[in-house]
Every structure is written in C-alpha cells, then in structure tokens.
Design a protein around this motif. Structure first.
Motif, mmCIF file in Angstrom:
data_model
loop_
_atom_site.group_PDB
_atom_site.id
_atom_site.type_symbol
_atom_site.label_atom_id
_atom_site.label_comp_id
_atom_site.label_asym_id
_atom_site.label_seq_id
_atom_site.Cartn_x
_atom_site.Cartn_y
_atom_site.Cartn_z
ATOM 1 N N PRO A 1 0.830 -1.172 0.100
ATOM 2 C CA PRO A 1 -0.030 -0.023 -0.041
ATOM 3 C C PRO A 1 0.723 1.347 0.148
ATOM 4 C CG PRO A 1 -0.435 -1.548 1.785
ATOM 5 C CD PRO A 1 0.466 -2.137 1.031
ATOM 6 N N ILE A 2 2.042 1.313 0.664
ATOM 7 C CA ILE A 2 2.869 2.543 0.765
ATOM 8 C C ILE A 2 3.400 2.805 -0.634
ATOM 9 C CG2 ILE A 2 5.029 3.413 1.696
ATOM 10 C CD1 ILE A 2 4.407 1.804 4.395
ATOM 11 N N LEU A 3 3.915 1.603 -1.326
ATOM 12 C CA LEU A 3 4.487 1.938 -2.542
ATOM 13 C C LEU A 3 3.434 2.180 -3.426
ATOM 14 C CD1 LEU A 3 7.017 -1.024 -2.647
ATOM 15 C CD2 LEU A 3 7.798 1.256 -3.080
ATOM 16 N N MET A 4 2.554 1.477 -3.875
ATOM 17 C CA MET A 4 1.230 1.781 -4.630
ATOM 18 C C MET A 4 0.767 3.048 -4.334
ATOM 19 S SD MET A 4 1.901 -0.761 -6.775
ATOM 20 C CE MET A 4 0.720 -0.312 -7.883
ATOM 21 N N GLY A 5 0.495 3.166 -2.969
ATOM 22 C CA GLY A 5 -0.169 4.642 -2.678
ATOM 23 C C GLY A 5 0.364 5.718 -3.106
ATOM 24 N N THR A 6 1.690 5.707 -2.859
ATOM 25 C CA THR A 6 2.893 6.876 -3.107
ATOM 26 C C THR A 6 2.523 7.297 -4.680
ATOM 27 O OG1 THR A 6 4.259 5.870 -1.539
ATOM 28 C CG2 THR A 6 5.104 7.779 -2.992
ATOM 29 N N ARG A 7 2.568 6.138 -5.518
ATOM 30 C CA ARG A 7 2.567 6.384 -7.155
ATOM 31 C C ARG A 7 1.248 6.959 -7.373
ATOM 32 N NH1 ARG A 7 4.825 0.933 -7.489
ATOM 33 N NH2 ARG A 7 6.997 1.111 -7.891
ATOM 34 N N ASP A 8 -0.093 6.532 -6.785
ATOM 35 C CA ASP A 8 -1.142 6.868 -7.191
ATOM 36 C C ASP A 8 -1.319 8.311 -6.671
ATOM 37 O OD1 ASP A 8 -1.918 4.495 -8.022
ATOM 38 O OD2 ASP A 8 -3.119 3.741 -6.450
ATOM 39 N N ILE A 9 -0.914 8.442 -5.310
ATOM 40 C CA ILE A 9 -1.347 10.095 -5.212
ATOM 41 C C ILE A 9 -0.581 11.129 -5.689
ATOM 42 C CG2 ILE A 9 -2.161 9.276 -2.887
ATOM 43 C CD1 ILE A 9 0.115 11.058 -1.630
ATOM 44 N N LEU A 10 0.754 10.599 -6.384
ATOM 45 C CA LEU A 10 1.303 11.447 -6.873
ATOM 46 C C LEU A 10 1.026 11.876 -8.409
ATOM 47 C CD1 LEU A 10 5.292 10.771 -5.797
ATOM 48 C CD2 LEU A 10 3.529 12.813 -5.151
ATOM 49 N N THR A 11 0.545 10.630 -9.148
ATOM 50 C CA THR A 11 0.171 10.535 -10.333
ATOM 51 C C THR A 11 -1.242 10.705 -10.829
ATOM 52 O OG1 THR A 11 0.577 8.267 -10.713
ATOM 53 C CG2 THR A 11 2.397 9.693 -10.992
ATOM 54 N N SER A 12 -1.832 9.490 -10.419
ATOM 55 C CA SER A 12 -3.059 9.507 -10.887
ATOM 56 C C SER A 12 -4.276 10.125 -10.105
ATOM 57 C CB SER A 12 -3.675 7.853 -10.853
ATOM 58 O OG SER A 12 -3.431 7.218 -9.779
ATOM 59 N N GLY A 13 -4.134 10.022 -8.754
ATOM 60 C CA GLY A 13 -4.819 10.774 -7.940
ATOM 61 C C GLY A 13 -5.826 9.695 -7.299
ATOM 62 N N ASP A 14 -5.531 8.262 -7.523
ATOM 63 C CA ASP A 14 -6.290 7.264 -6.811
ATOM 64 C C ASP A 14 -6.127 7.344 -5.335
ATOM 65 O OD1 ASP A 14 -7.721 4.957 -6.284
ATOM 66 O OD2 ASP A 14 -6.869 3.872 -8.109
ATOM 67 N N THR A 15 -7.320 6.981 -4.669
ATOM 68 C CA THR A 15 -7.119 7.061 -2.999
ATOM 69 C C THR A 15 -7.178 5.669 -2.470
ATOM 70 O OG1 THR A 15 -9.271 7.841 -2.918
ATOM 71 C CG2 THR A 15 -7.782 9.506 -2.828
ATOM 72 N N GLN A 16 -7.414 4.537 -3.019
ATOM 73 C CA GLN A 16 -7.787 3.190 -2.658
ATOM 74 C C GLN A 16 -6.826 2.777 -1.502
ATOM 75 O OE1 GLN A 16 -7.213 -0.090 -4.926
ATOM 76 N NE2 GLN A 16 -6.276 0.957 -6.705
ATOM 77 N N HIS A 17 -5.579 3.175 -1.644
ATOM 78 C CA HIS A 17 -4.261 2.930 -0.614
ATOM 79 C C HIS A 17 -4.509 3.693 0.357
ATOM 80 C CE1 HIS A 17 -3.229 -0.263 -3.510
ATOM 81 N NE2 HIS A 17 -3.039 0.682 -4.432
ATOM 82 N N LEU A 18 -5.033 4.573 0.612
ATOM 83 C CA LEU A 18 -4.995 5.609 1.632
ATOM 84 C C LEU A 18 -5.367 4.780 3.211
ATOM 85 C CD1 LEU A 18 -5.687 9.000 0.505
ATOM 86 C CD2 LEU A 18 -3.501 8.191 1.155
ATOM 87 N N MET A 19 -6.648 4.065 2.920
ATOM 88 C CA MET A 19 -7.066 3.569 4.354
ATOM 89 C C MET A 19 -5.804 2.370 4.769
ATOM 90 S SD MET A 19 -9.244 5.088 5.658
ATOM 91 C CE MET A 19 -9.687 3.986 7.083
ATOM 92 N N PRO A 20 -5.617 1.514 3.938
ATOM 93 C CA PRO A 20 -4.784 0.490 4.456
ATOM 94 C C PRO A 20 -3.521 1.136 5.089
ATOM 95 C CG PRO A 20 -5.322 -0.067 2.356
ATOM 96 C CD PRO A 20 -6.126 1.430 2.306
ATOM 97 N N MET A 21 -2.864 2.442 4.100
ATOM 98 C CA MET A 21 -1.895 3.172 4.707
ATOM 99 C C MET A 21 -1.833 3.582 5.971
ATOM 100 S SD MET A 21 0.412 5.849 2.777
ATOM 101 C CE MET A 21 0.229 5.456 1.079
ATOM 102 N N ALA A 22 -3.111 4.238 6.350
ATOM 103 C CA ALA A 22 -3.507 4.908 7.778
ATOM 104 C C ALA A 22 -3.367 3.549 8.730
ATOM 105 C CB ALA A 22 -4.841 5.250 7.698
ATOM 106 N N ALA A 23 -3.882 2.385 8.285
ATOM 107 C CA ALA A 23 -3.900 1.221 9.253
ATOM 108 C C ALA A 23 -2.482 1.012 9.629
ATOM 109 C CB ALA A 23 -4.568 0.127 9.015
ATOM 110 N N ILE A 24 -1.550 0.866 8.580
ATOM 111 C CA ILE A 24 -0.291 0.668 8.953
ATOM 112 C C ILE A 24 0.479 1.726 9.820
ATOM 113 C CG2 ILE A 24 2.089 0.384 7.424
ATOM 114 C CD1 ILE A 24 0.430 -0.911 5.156
ATOM 115 N N LEU A 25 0.069 2.805 9.550
ATOM 116 C CA LEU A 25 0.543 3.743 10.382
ATOM 117 C C LEU A 25 0.365 3.654 11.638
ATOM 118 C CD1 LEU A 25 2.305 6.639 10.759
ATOM 119 C CD2 LEU A 25 0.117 7.742 10.158
ATOM 120 N N VAL A 26 -0.947 3.284 12.023
ATOM 121 C CA VAL A 26 -1.158 3.382 13.338
ATOM 122 C C VAL A 26 -0.554 1.948 14.028
ATOM 123 C CG1 VAL A 26 -3.182 2.431 14.992
ATOM 124 C CG2 VAL A 26 -3.488 4.214 12.922
ATOM 125 N N ALA A 27 -0.344 0.657 13.315
ATOM 126 C CA ALA A 27 0.243 -0.289 13.744
ATOM 127 C C ALA A 27 1.829 -0.084 14.246
ATOM 128 C CB ALA A 27 0.061 -1.522 12.675
#
Lengths: 386, 298
Positions: free
Chosen positions: B247-273
C-alpha cells in the motif's frame, strides 16, 4: 542532612565465562524484564559472581579507592554505580549528577576538527551547547590546543587527543565522580597540571577511584576498598589496604615468573627481615636452569608501601652458572625511611637485553632508622637581615 | 544511612538542596510502567540537543572526506532506475504495462524502497556505532538511534528531489491528492523505524542480524511492487497483496500521479500499527539495555 551520595547495598552481579551462553542468558534476562518478572538469583551453568554482596557508601568530599587484581570486579562495580548494568541482587542508590572519567574523548570523530569534537564530547557528557560555548575557551586553553583546535582530530597525537578529552571531562562539575585509571594524562608537566585540576573536582564530589597505581591511591584516597574475586575482602586506611594488596600482589611470593627456556625456576631461600639504616639487605635464591643459561645481570628494585620505587640497583653476574645454583645478593648502605618495603627481582641474559625471570614482591622487609629525616623552616627575612 | 529509598529509575526532586536520586535494583522497570514510559520519552526530549549534534557530526563527517558529496545520495535510485529501464528496453525482462510511464513507476518505487531500507537498517547500525560510548558512559542509546533516523530522513529529502526532473520530463501534473504527501512520508518513516527498532535488541548481541538485513532486503524488494506492478495471479500476487509495503509503494505512486485514493486507508492502518510498534520497541530497548551492555563485553 544526609550526605551519602553513593550507597551500594549488598550489590551482586553475575557474569558468564562462555560467550555463547552469556548471550543466551542475556536474552533470558531481557525476556524476564520484558515480562515484568524478576529473574532467579541462582547461578546458571558457567556463571560466577563478578560482584558479590558489595556494600559501601561515599559522602561528598570523600574519595574511595577500589583496588584489587585484574578481574577482581572493580570495573564491573563502577559500571553498576554508573547505571550501565543492573545488579542481580542488592541495590545502588545514587544522588546527584554523575560524571565519569572513564572513556576520555567519547564520540570523537577523527575527520572532524577539535572544535567540533569538543561540542560532541561535551554533549555526550551532559553539557548543553550553551554551557559548552561558555567553557570552550578555558577547555582549549587548559588542553593547550588553541593552535590545533581547527585541525581534524586524526592529525592529533594520542597525547593531544587525551589532553582535549581530559579538559572537556574535567570542565563538568559533577556531584559524583567515577574514575577508572584516568587521573592524569600527557607528559610529566601536563600530568602535574591535570592533577591540580582534578583535585579541585575531588574536594567537591563523592569520588570512586579505580587504580593500579598505589602511589596515586595512597595520595588521594581517604578510604580504600580491597576487592578479590568480586568480593570486598577488606577496607580501611589506604596504607593498610595497599600493604595487603602488595602482599598478595602476586600469588607467587618467594618465586618468580619465568620467560623463555634459559631458567626453569627461581625460589627464595633466605632473606633479611629487618634492615637498619646504612645496613645490608641480603637474600638468596636457588636457581634451576638449563645447561647454558647465559644469565648475566640482575636488577633489584625496592618498592615502598604506596607502590612507588624507593631504590633500584643493577648487578652484574660474572661467573658461569651451573644448572642448580644458589644466587646470593647483598645490597649495601641501604638508606630508607622507616617502613615496610617489598623487593622485586629481574634476571636478564644476552647482555641485559632479554628478561628471563621476574618476581614482583619476592619478599618484604622492615627498614628502621635511628634518626628521622627532618628539616627546619628558615624565614627568608631573617637570613637577609643577618 | 539514607532517609528515603525510592524504587527503580529516576525521581527528580524540586527542592533546591535535594539532588536527583536514582536507584538501580534487580526489579524489572515494568513494575512502574507509567514512570518508565515517561522516562524514556522524557530522555528523548532532554537529549534533543545531543541528537542534533550527533546528526550534524555524522553528516559533516560523511561529506568532508568526499568530493562528490551529495551526489552519492542521488546515485543509487538513479542507477537502479537506469538498470531496470535498460533491462526492460532490451526485453531481457518484460514488465507488464504500467498505468504511468515505466521510468516514473520505477523511480518512485526505488526512492520509497531505498528510504525504507535505510530506515530499517539505521537503528541497528547506529546502535553498533554508538556502542563504544554507551558501554562506558551513561548516555541513552535512543539518542544515537534517533540521530541515525534523522539522517535517513534527511537523505530521503535529498534524493526525493530526483523526482522533480522526472515529473517535468514526462509532463505529469500531480493531482490534488498530493496533500497526502505528509501522510505517506510519516507512514514510510514510522514503518521503517518500527521494524528497525525491533531488530536492535537481538541485533546488538548477535551479528547475524546485521549480516541478514541486506540479504533479506534484496530478496524482499522483489516481493514488493518496487520495479514491477503487482502480478494478478499466482503465489507472488498473494504475497505482494499482504506485504505491508505494497500500500505504501502503490499509494505513493497513485497520489503523486493518478490521484487514486484506494491505498490511503490501508496506509493509515499501517501507520497506526507501526506507531504502536515504535513506542513499544523504544520502551523495550530501554528495559533490556543494561542486559545488552552487560553481555556485549567490557
């Protein structure tokens, strides 16, 4: 008000002889602590008590010396006092800021300049940048490094490096000072200067000093703790403890350690117990050696109770020695002040170049003088007016 | 004899003539957990100046002896990208079509991955480097670790600059989602640090850990979507789907390029853990520290 800054109460610490096991026990102990349990006190396989039931206390202004042979547990005790390791039994109570003259120049990076390293080192020792800036000039001046302070530390000589480290370490004003051998550094002149500086610290701190230099211990300690195999075997005034230390300084009183294959063994046969002023010190040793031993000289050293050399003499051995031989020595006109002394004997071959046998504390004797050395004070003014 | 005997760790007294008092005893510091946590993070704050000085020391020392200096920070992501572009162009390997131009895909991947690896290695490495100091002086090891992490973060800031010319060249206009950049950066930092901190206690006793990290990380890189997009089927797809780095790798690409936010929630969960692991590991290091010092030798 209570003045005990250091209180050690039946402190014990286990160590392990076997490296692999030691690491594994470390994991076990960590696990116990992480579960909030206290590990069992009993020794596990290959373990021994590096410190056992050590109790003492130190007040402000008091200097306690720790003496004992290598492996007696002195450094371990210092680490316990400094909180680097935790006791397995008992407890240590420390009140006040702790300074340690242990690793001089901790955190020095060879590529950086002396100036940058002073700030790093001071910060590690607990000084703020602001305090360091204030003290900086006096540190550099004391270390006599103003010329080189902006050169990288790797261009420094080892003496320059310890001088700088010493200057930083002694610029702190700790309540408790733990010292492991580093009292004075550099050449003779700088050593004198550093002793003056450290004595200022000694008077206002509670000090624990570990040293093998009995002269230093006798000079600055108020009380001496003598350690053996992790235990505190005795304590008291410096002179009595130092004597005790020197008496067991080598297990081999009356014999010598042998190096190379020229000599097989040296044993004390007979010696003078008491020597009057101007008298003779006599002793004989029996020597077992190989057929050709080429032994040609000896050095006899006489050491006082504080561990300093009181006298030394060189003797040529001219005759060819047989394999079983009695060697007798006479030291004439011995002038020593009253006290107890021990004798060191070194035997050399190959024109005095190769050490074949060495005995630290071959035996001890008492020296007595009828007349005490004394001096009187003459005021300068009176001499001038007469 | 002393009047009051406080139990484990530190009590600072406010009275002017009373000195701070510490008691060292065999008791586990967990007997007073609140105090322990307070001590650990209080020390991190109290030693903030030391952390800064150590950070500057290592930074200066690194570049003073080198002509190319910061270039060495840019080179690894650039080189990795170049190799993969070459292999792909030569058809030695065939990477599945990516949504964004392949060079952009690879360079974002390598920057994120390299940062992750540096952060993960940093605590064990800093701990080993600081060892001569905190084996002899009472200085918190956390300060050395924190300085190392600060340096890894600094290096990340430097080499993430390589993304600027890449975006300009391919004329990619970052979408509004770039407001989530801080979330990505923090998640990346905390995840790498959390895993790194967990390795410290074992890594300081057994050299196996330091040896193993590069080997394992080299392997893990291919189980993460760093240089190729996640495959759609097979074992690899399962592994990559469960890999917390995905999620971190794919999420980074998405928010920098396509604007897709599907990885943000998993990323937040990872951050908490990862944050929880970070705090727990820091406290654990403090607890086991005396045992590590005792076992690391004199």
């Amino acid at each position: 008000m209570n003045n005990n800054l250091i209180v050690a109460d039946r402190v014990s610490k286990k160590f392990c002889r076997n490296l692999r096991k030691s690491l594994w026990y470390g994991i076990q102990d960590s696990y116990f602590d992480l579960c909030g349990r206290t590990a069992k006190e009993a020794l596990r396989k290959d373990e021994f008590w590096a410190n056992e039931e050590v109790s003492f206390s130190v007040q402000r202004g008091q200097c306690v010396g720790l003496i004992g042979h290598n492996g007696a547990g002195k450094t371990t005790l210092l680490k316990l006092l400094n909180g680097l390791i935790k006791p397995d039994k008992g407890k240590v109570q420390i009140s006040g800021r702790v300074g340690a003259m242990i690793a001089l120049g901790a955190g020095f990076n060879p590529i950086l300049t002396g100036r940058e390293n002073v700030f790093v080192n001071a910060s590690i020792l607990g000084l703020s940048q602001k305090e360091t800036r204030k003290l900086f000039d006096s540190i550099v001046e004391f270390a006599e490094m103003s010329e080189f302070i902006d050169s990288p530390v790797r261009t420094y000589s080892s003496g320059m490096m310890v001088r700088l480290g010493f200057a930083v370490a002694t610029s702190l004003k700790p309540d408790i000072l733990l010292i492991d051998e580093v009292l004075a550094v550099g050449d003779a002149r700088f050593k004198a200067k550093s002793l003056v500086r450290i004595s200022e610290l000694l008077s206002r701190s509670a000090v624990v000093l570990v040293s093998h230099s009995m002269a230093t211990v006798a000079q600055i300690c108020d009380e001496v703790l003598f350690m053996e195999k992790g235990r505190l075997v005795s304590r008291g005034a410096p002179t009595s403890q130092i004597e005790r230390y020197l008496c067991v300084a080598e297990d081999s009183v009356g014999t010598a350690d042998v190096y190379g294959d020229e000599i097989l063994g040296v044993e004390l046969i007979d010696y003078s117990r008491d020597v009057h002023q101007g008298g003779e010190l006599r002793f004989s040793v029996s020597l077992r050696s190989s057929e050709v031993n080429g032994l040609d000289s000896a050095i006899i050293g006489i050491v006082d109770q504080a561990g300093s050399q009181a006298a030394q003499t060189h003797v040529d051995i001219q005759e060819n020695l047989r394999s079983e031989q009695r060697l007798s020595f006479v030291v004439n006109h011995l002038c020593l002040s009253t006290g107890r002394y021990s004798v060191n004997l070194n035997l050399y071959s190959n024109g005095g170049k190769k050490l074949c046998a060495k005995s630290i504390n071959l035996f001890s004797f008492n020296a007595t003088t009828r007349k005490h050395l004394y001096a009187t004070y003459c005021p300068v003014g009176r001499v001038a007016s007469e | 004899m002393s009047t009051s005997v406080q139990s484990t760790t530190q009590t600072t007294s406010s009275a002017a003539n009373q000195l701070p008092e510490v008691v060292y005893s065999p008791e586990s510091p967990l007997a007073k957990p609140g105090k322990l946590v307070g001590d650990v993070f209080g020390d991190l704050w109290r030693y903030r100046e030391l952390i800064w000085i150590l950070f500057l020391r290592d930074l200066k020392a690194q570049f003073r002896q080198s002509y190319l200096g910061y270039v060495w920070l840019f080179l690894p992501p650039v080189m990795t990208t170049a190799i993969w572009l070459f292999l792909n162009a030569q058809q030695v390997i065939a990477v599945e079509e990516t949504q964004i131009p392949y060079p952009v895909f690879v360079i974002i991947g390598t920057v994120v991955w390299q940062t992750f690896v540096k952060l993960l290695q940093s605590p064990v490495v800093s701990f080993a480097q600081g060892k001569p100091v905190f084996m002899k002086l009472n200085v918190p090891a956390e300060a050395f670790i924190a300085a190392g992490t600060a340096r890894a973060v600094f290096e990340f800031l430097i080499y993430s600059i390589v993304l600027v010319p890449v975006f300009l060249t391919y004329q990619i206009m970052p979408p509004w989602t770039i407001v989530f950049i801080p979330l990505i950066v923090v998640t990346l930092m905390v995840t790498g640090t959390a895993l790194g901190l967990m390795l410290v206690p074992i890594g300081s006793l057994y050299t196996d850990v330091q040896q193993a990290i590069p080997v394992i990380m080299g392997f893990l890189m291919y189980l993460s979507p760093v240089v190729f997009p996640p495959p759609r089927s097979g074992i690899a797809s399962v592994v990559i789907a469960w890999n917390p780095m995905t999620p971190i790798l794919m999420g980074t690409r998405d928010i920098l390029t396509s604007g897709d936010t599907q990885h943000l929630m998993p990323m937040a969960a990872i951050l908490v853990a990862a944050s929880i692991i970070c705090v727990l590991s820091t406290v654990a290091i403090r607890i086991v520290m005396p045992h590590l010092v005792a076992r690391m030798g004199m």
